[in-house]
Design an enzyme around this catalytic site. Sequence first.
Site, PDB file in Angstrom:
ATOM      1  N   TYR A 144       0.915  -1.120  -0.067  1.00 34.21           N
ATOM      2  CA  TYR A 144       0.014  -0.013   0.020  1.00 34.21           C
ATOM      3  C   TYR A 144       1.000   1.225   0.046  1.00 34.21           C
ATOM      4  O   TYR A 144       1.882   1.424   0.605  1.00 34.21           O
ATOM      5  CB  TYR A 144      -0.989  -0.136   1.185  1.00 34.21           C
ATOM      6  CG  TYR A 144      -1.722   1.124   1.370  1.00 34.21           C
ATOM      7  CD1 TYR A 144      -2.659   1.528   0.537  1.00 34.21           C
ATOM      8  CD2 TYR A 144      -1.574   2.009   2.395  1.00 34.21           C
ATOM      9  CE1 TYR A 144      -3.476   2.561   0.571  1.00 34.21           C
ATOM     10  CE2 TYR A 144      -2.361   3.344   2.658  1.00 34.21           C
ATOM     11  CZ  TYR A 144      -3.533   3.372   1.532  1.00 34.21           C
ATOM     12  OH  TYR A 144      -4.302   4.551   1.761  1.00 34.21           O
ATOM     13  N   ASP A 239       9.267   2.599  -0.293  1.00 33.82           N
ATOM     14  CA  ASP A 239       8.171   3.295   0.390  1.00 33.82           C
ATOM     15  C   ASP A 239       8.490   2.913   1.933  1.00 33.82           C
ATOM     16  O   ASP A 239       8.174   1.745   2.408  1.00 33.82           O
ATOM     17  CB  ASP A 239       6.863   2.779   0.042  1.00 33.82           C
ATOM     18  CG  ASP A 239       5.799   3.674   0.655  1.00 33.82           C
ATOM     19  OD1 ASP A 239       5.909   4.367   1.772  1.00 33.82           O
ATOM     20  OD2 ASP A 239       4.582   3.447   0.546  1.00 33.82           O
ATOM     21  N   LYS A 299       4.552   9.089   8.821  1.00 32.88           N
ATOM     22  CA  LYS A 299       4.213   8.523  10.301  1.00 32.88           C
ATOM     23  C   LYS A 299       5.354   9.008  11.083  1.00 32.88           C
ATOM     24  O   LYS A 299       5.116  10.076  11.959  1.00 32.88           O
ATOM     25  CB  LYS A 299       4.030   6.768  10.199  1.00 32.88           C
ATOM     26  CG  LYS A 299       2.870   6.591   9.236  1.00 32.88           C
ATOM     27  CD  LYS A 299       2.574   5.147   9.101  1.00 32.88           C
ATOM     28  CE  LYS A 299       1.369   5.008   8.425  1.00 32.88           C
ATOM     29  NZ  LYS A 299       1.134   4.123   7.043  1.00 32.88           N
TER      30      LYS A 299
HETATM   31  C1  LIG Z   1       0.660   4.556   5.722  1.00 36.34           C
HETATM   32  C2  LIG Z   1       1.554   4.436   4.616  1.00 36.34           C
HETATM   33  C3  LIG Z   1       1.258   5.294   3.424  1.00 36.34           C
HETATM   34  C4  LIG Z   1       0.186   6.495   3.458  1.00 36.34           C
HETATM   35  O1  LIG Z   1       0.402   7.488   4.216  1.00 36.34           O
HETATM   36  P1  LIG Z   1      -0.798   8.431   4.909  1.00 36.34           P
HETATM   37  O2  LIG Z   1      -0.073   9.342   5.634  1.00 36.34           O
HETATM   38  O3  LIG Z   1      -1.722   7.464   5.391  1.00 36.34           O
HETATM   39  O4  LIG Z   1      -1.125   9.041   3.489  1.00 36.34           O
HETATM   40  C5  LIG Z   1       2.031   4.968   2.375  1.00 36.34           C
HETATM   41  N1  LIG Z   1       2.694   3.974   2.170  1.00 36.34           N
HETATM   42  C6  LIG Z   1       2.877   3.084   3.425  1.00 36.34           C
HETATM   43  C7  LIG Z   1       4.094   1.969   3.220  1.00 36.34           C
HETATM   44  C8  LIG Z   1       2.310   3.337   4.561  1.00 36.34           C
HETATM   45  O5  LIG Z   1       2.340   2.396   5.509  1.00 36.34           O
END
Ligand SMILES: *Cc1c(COP(=O)(O)O)cnc(C)c1O
Length: 461
Positions: A144, A239, A299
């Site tokens: 994701y 990511d 995060k």
């Molecule tokens: C949480 C998350 C996102 C999205 O971040 P948001 O601040 O919710 O938009 C993208 N990539 C990864 C791997 C994530 O865990």
Amino acid sequence: MIHENSRLAFARAKQLMPGGVNSPARAFGGVGGEPIFFDRAEGAYLFDIDGNRYIDLIGSWGPMILGHCHPAVVEAVERALRRGASFGAPTLAENELAELIVEAVPSIEKVRLVNSGTEATASAIRLARGYTGRSMIIKFAGNYHGHVDSLLVAAGSSAATLGVPDSPGVTQGSAADTLVLRYNDPCAVAEAFDKHGPRIAAAIVEPVAGNMGCVVGSAEFLTALRDETSRHGALLIFDEVMSGFRVAYGGAQSLLGILNKGATAGLSSSVSSEITTGTAGQASSGTRGITPDLTTLGKIIGGGLPVGAYGSRAEIMDHVLPLGKVFQAGTLSGNPLATAAGIATLKVLRDDDPYPPLELLSARLQRGLEAAAKQAGVSVQIGRCGSMLTPFFSDRPVTDWDTASGCDTRRYARYFWGLIRRGVYPPCSQYEALFVSTAHTEADIDAVIAAAGEALAEIAV
Ligand SMILES: *Cc1c(COP(=O)(O)O)cnc(C)c1O
């Protein structure tokens, strides 16, 4: 346990917001029943509006690695707020957070701060396309990357399939340039580059996946990605919105640096021992093993406030406006409150190096859950990297979306409610990782294990 106030609040919320929530996972679709409304949090605990206390295992889905209301973070945000909530002009705090990120993350020489992980991945994709002049993107089923149109494609098929959108409103056009491959499958990577190499702008991957539950990317898979992207002039995007500053101070890429110096094993077990010996945090200098071209963060770097970031070599980042032509902007980007929370959080992580104790606590949780599941006769596979962990209700190892999606989600739902009744708040989906924070004590972890033992015994029958 009574949830009457939550019940009333949710009834009202449903009249005001779609599904009663501002982010869909919160609506408990994965476990049934109605969401619990929270009043406040402190350290490792959440308190709901009916006065119930829970040991928090979600940490706001990742950011709260120091637990809730860490004094250094609270003080930093209070101080920043008194000096002005937002200026729309440069601040010293932006330099400071950028410096902390650049020093920690091997692949980042320059960084741009944004407001969410979604913004970070959307911007990184645009930059990769702008930089390479190519359009195609590779992503992996079960990963994701936020709700970016071109990345809302999971397909979930083991074969390489050209993207079909997951959501109405995402056009065929925006998904058509996204190739979805199987996670942890180096052959699929090689095949895709053989076939489409000159058209591929970038491959984006969670090096430690957290959004199909915790699944660790194998060194073989990540090495294949690094090799193929380099060979074909495409960019590799890690990511690390979730794994950054979570699995190690410099993210998964700092661990991969160590591994590449000689080890051939996958991230999981060897990483654990690296973390235990306390060397992981210092891995960034000189070790450029499997280093991505671009990295996205979020995060933890916001300490609980809305932040994201993307970074890379200066040569790539200089393609972003105003130096370059790739457009990306934000009214609240680099916001003083968010940067204050992020700086305070990263400084505690840098100076205290809590990763070895977090590893010990998380390993204790893993062992306890494994023993409890065995005792109850319930098949559970634990996926874990550092303080990210998922108990998969499955009798075979989970390595990709195919194996993850075979889990017994109804059983997970019953386990979830069993824990809630016992004052533990786990992720409300089989496919989300739980997080251990520095605020958890051994006693908290043992209480979770005891509650899990009872909940598992209940669902065994
Ligand atoms: C949480 C998350 C996102 C999205 O971040 P948001 O601040 O919710 O938009 C993208 N990539 C990864 C791997 C994530 O865990």
